[in-house]
Design a protein around this motif. Structure first.
Motif, mmCIF file in Angstrom:
data_model
loop_
_atom_site.group_PDB
_atom_site.id
_atom_site.type_symbol
_atom_site.label_atom_id
_atom_site.label_comp_id
_atom_site.label_asym_id
_atom_site.label_seq_id
_atom_site.Cartn_x
_atom_site.Cartn_y
_atom_site.Cartn_z
ATOM 1 N N LYS A 165 0.814 -1.107 0.161
ATOM 2 C CA LYS A 165 -0.092 0.266 0.112
ATOM 3 C C LYS A 165 0.718 0.857 0.058
ATOM 4 O O LYS A 165 0.239 2.408 -0.827
ATOM 5 N N LYS A 166 2.502 0.502 0.819
ATOM 6 C CA LYS A 166 2.817 2.500 0.469
ATOM 7 C C LYS A 166 3.758 1.967 -0.132
ATOM 8 O O LYS A 166 4.922 0.829 0.217
ATOM 9 N N GLN A 167 4.736 2.724 -0.544
ATOM 10 C CA GLN A 167 6.123 3.105 -0.839
ATOM 11 C C GLN A 167 7.353 2.182 0.038
ATOM 12 O O GLN A 167 6.700 2.619 1.098
ATOM 13 N N TYR A 168 8.598 1.693 -0.520
ATOM 14 C CA TYR A 168 9.461 0.888 0.162
ATOM 15 C C TYR A 168 10.251 0.467 -0.012
ATOM 16 O O TYR A 168 10.381 0.440 -1.712
ATOM 17 N N ARG A 169 11.285 0.863 0.743
ATOM 18 C CA ARG A 169 12.902 -0.125 0.106
ATOM 19 C C ARG A 169 13.611 -0.693 0.751
ATOM 20 O O ARG A 169 13.473 -1.612 1.778
ATOM 21 N N VAL A 170 14.095 -1.991 -0.315
ATOM 22 C CA VAL A 170 15.109 -2.834 -0.199
ATOM 23 C C VAL A 170 16.205 -2.920 -0.143
ATOM 24 O O VAL A 170 16.946 -2.463 -1.880
ATOM 25 N N ALA A 171 17.350 -2.712 0.729
ATOM 26 C CA ALA A 171 18.938 -2.337 0.011
ATOM 27 C C ALA A 171 19.219 -3.159 -0.201
ATOM 28 O O ALA A 171 19.316 -4.556 0.105
ATOM 29 N N ASP A 172 20.596 -2.938 -0.745
ATOM 30 C CA ASP A 172 21.399 -3.836 -1.098
ATOM 31 C C ASP A 172 22.566 -3.868 -0.927
ATOM 32 O O ASP A 172 22.955 -4.334 0.281
ATOM 33 N N SER A 173 23.854 -2.441 -1.344
ATOM 34 C CA SER A 173 25.223 -2.603 -0.824
ATOM 35 C C SER A 173 25.676 -0.833 -1.021
ATOM 36 O O SER A 173 24.828 -0.458 -2.103
ATOM 37 N N HIS A 174 26.079 0.187 -0.043
ATOM 38 C CA HIS A 174 27.253 0.506 -0.094
ATOM 39 C C HIS A 174 25.783 2.173 -1.149
ATOM 40 O O HIS A 174 26.217 2.642 -1.629
ATOM 41 N N GLY A 175 24.748 1.715 -0.007
ATOM 42 C CA GLY A 175 24.149 2.757 -0.725
ATOM 43 C C GLY A 175 23.075 2.510 -1.585
ATOM 44 O O GLY A 175 22.078 3.133 -2.387
ATOM 45 N N LEU A 176 23.307 1.624 -2.259
ATOM 46 C CA LEU A 176 22.269 1.008 -3.375
ATOM 47 C C LEU A 176 21.138 -0.020 -2.944
ATOM 48 O O LEU A 176 21.152 -0.629 -1.763
ATOM 49 N N HIS B 72 20.346 5.302 -5.601
ATOM 50 C CA HIS B 72 21.475 5.309 -4.512
ATOM 51 C C HIS B 72 21.996 6.402 -3.882
ATOM 52 O O HIS B 72 21.940 7.385 -4.567
ATOM 53 N N ARG B 73 21.998 6.286 -2.415
ATOM 54 C CA ARG B 73 22.183 7.415 -1.245
ATOM 55 C C ARG B 73 24.014 7.362 -0.859
ATOM 56 O O ARG B 73 24.439 6.076 -0.374
ATOM 57 N N TYR B 74 23.583 8.692 -1.138
ATOM 58 C CA TYR B 74 25.542 8.391 -1.142
ATOM 59 C C TYR B 74 25.434 9.948 0.051
ATOM 60 O O TYR B 74 24.815 11.081 -0.055
ATOM 61 N N ARG B 75 26.869 10.312 0.160
ATOM 62 C CA ARG B 75 27.320 11.901 1.107
ATOM 63 C C ARG B 75 27.706 12.569 0.263
ATOM 64 O O ARG B 75 29.171 12.363 -0.192
ATOM 65 N N TYR B 76 27.258 13.723 -0.091
ATOM 66 C CA TYR B 76 28.118 14.777 -0.869
ATOM 67 C C TYR B 76 28.155 16.491 0.237
ATOM 68 O O TYR B 76 26.864 16.997 0.524
ATOM 69 N N ASN B 77 29.525 16.402 0.187
ATOM 70 C CA ASN B 77 29.999 17.784 1.430
ATOM 71 C C ASN B 77 28.532 17.908 2.420
ATOM 72 O O ASN B 77 28.569 18.556 3.211
ATOM 73 N N ASN B 78 29.026 16.549 2.840
ATOM 74 C CA ASN B 78 28.345 15.940 4.287
ATOM 75 C C ASN B 78 26.512 15.954 4.378
ATOM 76 O O ASN B 78 26.472 16.532 5.418
ATOM 77 N N LYS B 79 26.236 15.865 2.992
ATOM 78 C CA LYS B 79 25.082 16.090 2.886
ATOM 79 C C LYS B 79 24.700 14.862 2.403
ATOM 80 O O LYS B 79 25.037 14.579 1.124
ATOM 81 N N ALA B 80 23.239 13.784 2.909
ATOM 82 C CA ALA B 80 23.424 13.237 2.352
ATOM 83 C C ALA B 80 21.889 13.697 1.301
ATOM 84 O O ALA B 80 20.906 14.683 1.137
ATOM 85 N N THR B 81 22.045 12.732 0.253
ATOM 86 C CA THR B 81 21.752 13.026 -1.376
ATOM 87 C C THR B 81 21.281 12.111 -2.220
ATOM 88 O O THR B 81 21.899 10.045 -1.651
ATOM 89 N N ARG C 250 26.446 2.269 -8.991
ATOM 90 C CA ARG C 250 27.062 2.448 -8.294
ATOM 91 C C ARG C 250 28.690 2.777 -7.866
ATOM 92 O O ARG C 250 28.884 3.877 -7.183
ATOM 93 N N ASP C 251 29.753 1.978 -8.833
ATOM 94 C CA ASP C 251 30.652 2.006 -8.454
ATOM 95 C C ASP C 251 31.004 2.890 -8.945
ATOM 96 O O ASP C 251 32.081 3.412 -8.591
ATOM 97 N N ILE C 252 30.198 3.269 -10.434
ATOM 98 C CA ILE C 252 31.031 5.016 -11.122
ATOM 99 C C ILE C 252 30.621 5.809 -9.759
ATOM 100 O O ILE C 252 31.649 6.952 -10.145
ATOM 101 N N ASN C 253 29.491 6.100 -9.462
ATOM 102 C CA ASN C 253 29.023 6.968 -8.448
ATOM 103 C C ASN C 253 30.701 7.922 -7.480
ATOM 104 O O ASN C 253 30.816 8.923 -7.043
ATOM 105 N N LYS C 254 31.147 6.493 -6.848
ATOM 106 C CA LYS C 254 31.583 6.899 -5.406
ATOM 107 C C LYS C 254 32.833 6.999 -5.783
ATOM 108 O O LYS C 254 33.380 6.984 -5.522
ATOM 109 N N GLN C 255 33.627 6.534 -7.673
ATOM 110 C CA GLN C 255 34.923 7.178 -8.235
ATOM 111 C C GLN C 255 34.255 8.892 -8.480
ATOM 112 O O GLN C 255 35.973 9.187 -8.154
#
Length: 411
Positions: free
Chosen positions: A23-34, A48-57, A76-81
Motif C-alpha cells: 500500500k505504501k512505497q518501500y525500499r530494500v537495500a543492497d549495499s553501499h547505498g544502493l 543510490h544514497r550517498y553523502r556529498y559535502n556532508n549532505k545526504a543525497t 553505483r561504483d561509478i558514482n563512488k569513483q
C-alpha cells in the motif's frame, strides 16, 4: 522504509523478481547505498544514497528490470569513483546532454529534481500516471526522437477511452518532462508545447445540484439532524454545512488538525486537492460540536473513525448513502452541494467573492488576486464563518440573528 546496508549484498535477481508492491512505497537495500524502491503501482526504481559535502543525497539509477542488478551496482561504483574525485554524481548526471537519454531517463531526472519541492502525494501521482500512460509507450525511446505526432496520438488514445480529466493531467506531466529536458539541453524542442488545445475535447464543467433557497435550506438541515445511522456519519453531516470542505477532506479530518485554542482547522497540503495548506476558521457552533464529538471518541487519529476500524476514517460514500437514506435524491443534493450552497448564498448576502473563494480553497484564478497565501483574508474569513453559522441557525430558529442583520454586519 528499510535501512540501507553498507556491508553485505542483500539482493539477488530472484529476490528482485519476487518483491511485491504494498500500500505504501518501500525500499530494500543492497549495499553501499544502493537500494530498490518498490512503488504501490508495481514499478521498481533503483536508488543510490550517498553523502556529498556532508549532505545526504539520493539519486535515481533507472528502473528494474531495464536496469539490471549488475548494471545498478556498476552505476553505483561509478558514482563512488566520482565522489572520490570531489564530483557530485547527481549533478554530473543532470548536466549530461547525451543523445542516448531515453524518455525514462529524463522522467527519472525530472522526478528527482522536483520531489523535494512537491508533496509526497503529488510525487506519487506523477509516478503512477506516468507508469500507466507514458512510460509503456515512450520509456525506451530516445527522448530526442519523440515528435509532436507521437504525443498527439498517445494523448488522443487517452481521450478515446473517455478519460478527459486524465488526458489533461498526463499532458501536463509530459509537458513538464519535456520542458525540463529542453532546459537541460538534452532536446531543443518540446513536442507537447505546440500541440493545439483545440484538437482535444474539453472536460465538461460539472455543476453539482444544490439547494440555495433559504426556505429549503432549513428543512434540509433538519433532515440531516434526523439521521439515525452511525454517530460518526451523523456528526460529519451536521458539520458539513458549516465548513465548506470537500467530502474526502471532511471525512479524513484528524484531531491533530483541530486547534481549539486558535479556533482553526489546519489541513496539510497532502490532504488538499490543490496541494496547499488550508485554514478553516471554526465558528462557536463548530467548536462546540467538535468538543462534543471528542467526548465520545473511541481513540485513534481520525475525528470521524469508521465504526468497524478506528484506524480508518468513514468514507465520502457513507455521507452520500446517508443523504439518500434521508430521501434526498441525487438531482436535488449531493455531498459536494454543501460547498455550492454556501458559495451561492454568501455571494447573495454580500460577502466578498475573494474571501469566499479563498475559504473554498479554489485554485488561483480571476476571483483570487495576488499571490496565494493560505492565511490571506483570515480576519474576514473568521467573521464570515461565524456569520454563516449564525445564519444557518437563524434559518432553523436557533438564534436571533436575522439575514438583514447579517448583511448589515458586513459594512
Amino acid at each position: 522504509m528499510s535501512r540501507f546496508s553498507d556491508s553485505v549484498f542483500m539482493l539477488t535477481d530472484l529476490k528482485l523478481k519476487n518483491l511485491k508492491p504494498k500500500k505504501k512505497q518501500y525500499r530494500v537495500a543492497d549495499s553501499h547505498g544502493l537500494a530498490i524502491e518498490i512503488n504501490p503501482n508495481g514499478s521498481k526504481l533503483w536508488r543510490h544514497r550517498y553523502r556529498y559535502n556532508n549532505k545526504a543525497t539520493m539519486m535515481s539509477l533507472g528502473s528494474y528490470p531495464m536496469i539490471s542488478l549488475l548494471d545498478a551496482r556498476q552505476a553505483r561504483d561509478i558514482n563512488k569513483q566520482m565522489l572520490k574525485q570531489g564530483i557530485n554524481p547527481k549533478q554530473e548526471k543532470l548536466l549530461s546532454t547525451s543523445v542516448n537519454s531515453t524518455f525514462l531517463d529524463m522522467f527519472n531526472q525530472w522526478i528527482d529534481n522536483n520531489k523535494d519541492d512537491w508533496s509526497s502525494k503529488t510525487t506519487k501521482q506523477a509516478i503512477q500516471r506516468s507508469n500507466n500512460y507514458l512510460i509503456p509507450t515512450l520509456g525506451n525511446l530516445p527522448i530526442e526522437d519523440i515528435k509532436p505526432p507521437d504525443m498527439r496520438n498517445l494523448l488522443l488514445k487517452i481521450q478515446d477511452s473517455g478519460k478527459l480529466d486524465m488526458l489533461r493531467k498526463v499532458k501536463g506531466i509530459a509537458n513538464g518532462i519535456f520542458k525540463y529536458s529542453v532546459g537541460m539541453g538534452v532536446i531543443s524542442v518540446n513536442p507537447v508545447r505546440d500541440l493545439p488545445n483545440d484538437i482535444f475535447k474539453k472536460k465538461p464543467v460539472k455543476h453539482y445540484s444544490t439547494i440555495v433557497d433559504p426556505k429549503k435550506i432549513a428543512p434540509l438541515l433538519e433532515k440531516l439532524e434526523q439521521y439515525r445511522g452511525s454517530y460518526e456519519v451523523k456528526s460529519a453531516l451536521n458539520i458539513a454545512p458549516h465548513v465548506f470542505l470537500r467530502p474526502n477532506e471532511l471525512v479524513g479530518l484528524l484531531w491533530s488538525e483541530i486547534d481549539f485554542d486558535e479556533k482553526l482547522i489546519r489541513i496539510s497540503p497532502e490532504r488538499m486537492k490543490m496541494n496547499r495548506m488550508h485554514l478553516v476558521p471554526m465558528s462557536k457552533q463548530i467548536v462546540n460540536l467538535f468538543k462534543e464529538i471528542s467526548k465520545y471518541s473511541r481513540g485513534g487519529e481520525y475525528v470521524f473513525p469508521s465504526p468497524r476500524d478506528i484506524e480508518k476514517p468513514i468514507t465520502p460514500d457513507s455521507l452520500r448513502n446517508a443523504i439518500r437514506k434521508l430521501g434526498i435524491e441525487k438531482d436535488e443534493f449531493t455531498t459536494h452541494s454543501f460547498r455550492s450552497m454556501a458559495s451561492t448564498r454568501l455571494n447573495e448576502l454580500g460577502f466578498k467573492g475573494d474571501v469566499i473563494e479563498m475559504q473554498l480553497a479554489h485554485a488561483e484564478g480571476n476571483k483570487i488576486r495576488g499571490a496565494y497565501n493560505h492565511a490571506e483574508y483570515l480576519p474576514e474569513r473568521k467573521k464570515m464563518m461565524q456569520d454563516w453559522s449564525n445564519y444557518l441557525d437563524k434559518l432553523q430558529n436557533k438564534t436571533s440573528v436575522s439575514p438583514s442583520e447579517l448583511q448589515q454586519s458586513l459594512f
